[in-house]
Design a protein around this motif. Structure first.
Motif, short mmCIF file in Angstrom:
data_model
loop_
_atom_site.label_atom_id
_atom_site.label_comp_id
_atom_site.label_asym_id
_atom_site.label_seq_id
_atom_site.Cartn_x
_atom_site.Cartn_y
_atom_site.Cartn_z
N UNK A 73 0.83 -1.20 0.00
CA UNK A 73 0.00 0.00 0.00
C UNK A 73 0.87 1.25 0.00
N UNK A 74 0.47 2.21 -0.81
CA UNK A 74 1.15 3.51 -0.85
C UNK A 74 0.61 4.33 0.32
N UNK A 75 1.49 4.80 1.22
CA UNK A 75 1.01 5.61 2.36
C UNK A 75 0.31 6.88 1.87
N UNK A 76 -0.68 7.36 2.62
CA UNK A 76 -1.42 8.56 2.20
C UNK A 76 -0.52 9.75 1.84
N UNK A 77 0.58 9.95 2.59
CA UNK A 77 1.44 11.10 2.30
C UNK A 77 2.31 10.91 1.05
N UNK A 78 2.30 9.68 0.47
CA UNK A 78 3.02 9.41 -0.78
C UNK A 78 2.07 9.22 -1.97
N UNK A 79 0.78 9.37 -1.71
CA UNK A 79 -0.22 9.24 -2.77
C UNK A 79 -0.02 10.41 -3.75
N UNK A 80 -0.12 10.17 -5.06
CA UNK A 80 0.12 11.26 -6.02
C UNK A 80 -0.79 12.47 -5.81
N UNK A 81 -2.00 12.27 -5.36
CA UNK A 81 -2.88 13.42 -5.10
C UNK A 81 -2.30 14.28 -3.99
N UNK A 82 -1.82 13.66 -2.94
CA UNK A 82 -1.23 14.40 -1.83
C UNK A 82 0.04 15.12 -2.29
N UNK A 83 0.90 14.41 -3.02
CA UNK A 83 2.16 15.01 -3.48
C UNK A 83 1.92 16.20 -4.41
N UNK A 84 0.98 16.05 -5.34
CA UNK A 84 0.73 17.13 -6.30
C UNK A 84 0.10 18.35 -5.63
N UNK A 85 -0.72 18.14 -4.63
CA UNK A 85 -1.33 19.28 -3.95
C UNK A 85 -0.34 20.03 -3.06
N UNK A 86 0.70 19.36 -2.64
CA UNK A 86 1.70 20.00 -1.77
C UNK A 86 2.83 20.64 -2.54
N UNK A 87 2.90 20.40 -3.85
CA UNK A 87 4.02 20.92 -4.64
C UNK A 87 3.51 21.39 -6.00
N UNK A 88 4.10 22.43 -6.56
CA UNK A 88 3.67 22.86 -7.89
C UNK A 88 4.13 21.90 -9.00
N UNK A 89 4.97 20.93 -8.68
CA UNK A 89 5.43 19.97 -9.67
C UNK A 89 4.36 18.91 -9.92
N UNK A 90 4.29 18.43 -11.15
CA UNK A 90 3.36 17.36 -11.45
C UNK A 90 3.97 16.02 -11.04
N UNK A 91 3.11 15.03 -10.89
CA UNK A 91 3.52 13.69 -10.51
C UNK A 91 3.05 12.74 -11.61
N UNK A 92 3.93 11.89 -12.10
CA UNK A 92 3.57 10.91 -13.10
C UNK A 92 4.27 9.60 -12.74
N UNK A 93 3.49 8.63 -12.29
CA UNK A 93 4.05 7.37 -11.82
C UNK A 93 3.09 6.23 -12.12
N UNK A 94 3.62 5.01 -12.10
CA UNK A 94 2.81 3.82 -12.28
C UNK A 94 2.47 3.23 -10.92
N UNK A 95 1.23 2.78 -10.78
CA UNK A 95 0.75 2.19 -9.54
C UNK A 95 -0.12 0.99 -9.85
N UNK A 96 -0.50 0.29 -8.80
CA UNK A 96 -1.48 -0.79 -8.89
C UNK A 96 -2.71 -0.35 -8.11
#
Length: 127
Positions: A73-96
């Motif tokens: 499981x991806x921890x909530x603070x590493x979820x792409x939604x959380x990361x993108x909202x905390x930083x102006x950088x975009x997030x592009x990753x593969x997940x299950x």
């Protein structure tokens, strides 16, 4: 100059066209507010999370779309939604993503979108 009722009608027509266009896209698209709460999702997104659009509104994206990587499981603070909202950088990753008994591979792209000049309201959506 058109009257207010004509402008409202034109705005509704334009919004309706945008809804149809975004709904016709095969990729799942979701828009969340700055707190990560779902504001809108297209049909493929709602099918992915197996919820009606009205059921998903106001719910936390991280909770409705729990992601995994390498079977963990991806921890909530590493979820792409959380990361993108905390930083102006975009997030592009593969997940299950576990959907019923099937594990789906998802390519997730998340980007912060500012709605007002100079800060103001922001959300998460496609870019």
């Amino acid at each position: 100059m058109p009257g207010d009722s004509q402008l409202v009608s034109e705005l509704r027509a334009t919004l309706g066209k945008l809804e149809v266009a975004l709904g016709a896209i095969n990729d799942a698209i979701v828009w969340v507010n700055e707190s990560g709460k779902i504001q809108w999702g297209n049909k493929p997104f709602n099918a992915l999370i197996k919820r009606a659009s009205l059921e998903a509104l106001g719910k936390d994206l991280v909770n409705l779309l729990p992601l995994r990587r390498g079977g963990k499981a991806v921890p909530p603070d590493s979820h792409p939604a959380h990361l993108a909202l905390k930083s102006p950088s975009s997030v592009s990753q593969d997940f299950e993503f576990q959907q019923d008994s099937e594990t789906l591979s998802l390519e997730v792209f998340a980007a912060q979108v500012r709605l007002e000049e100079g800060g103001g309201e922001r959300g998460l959506g496609p870019a």
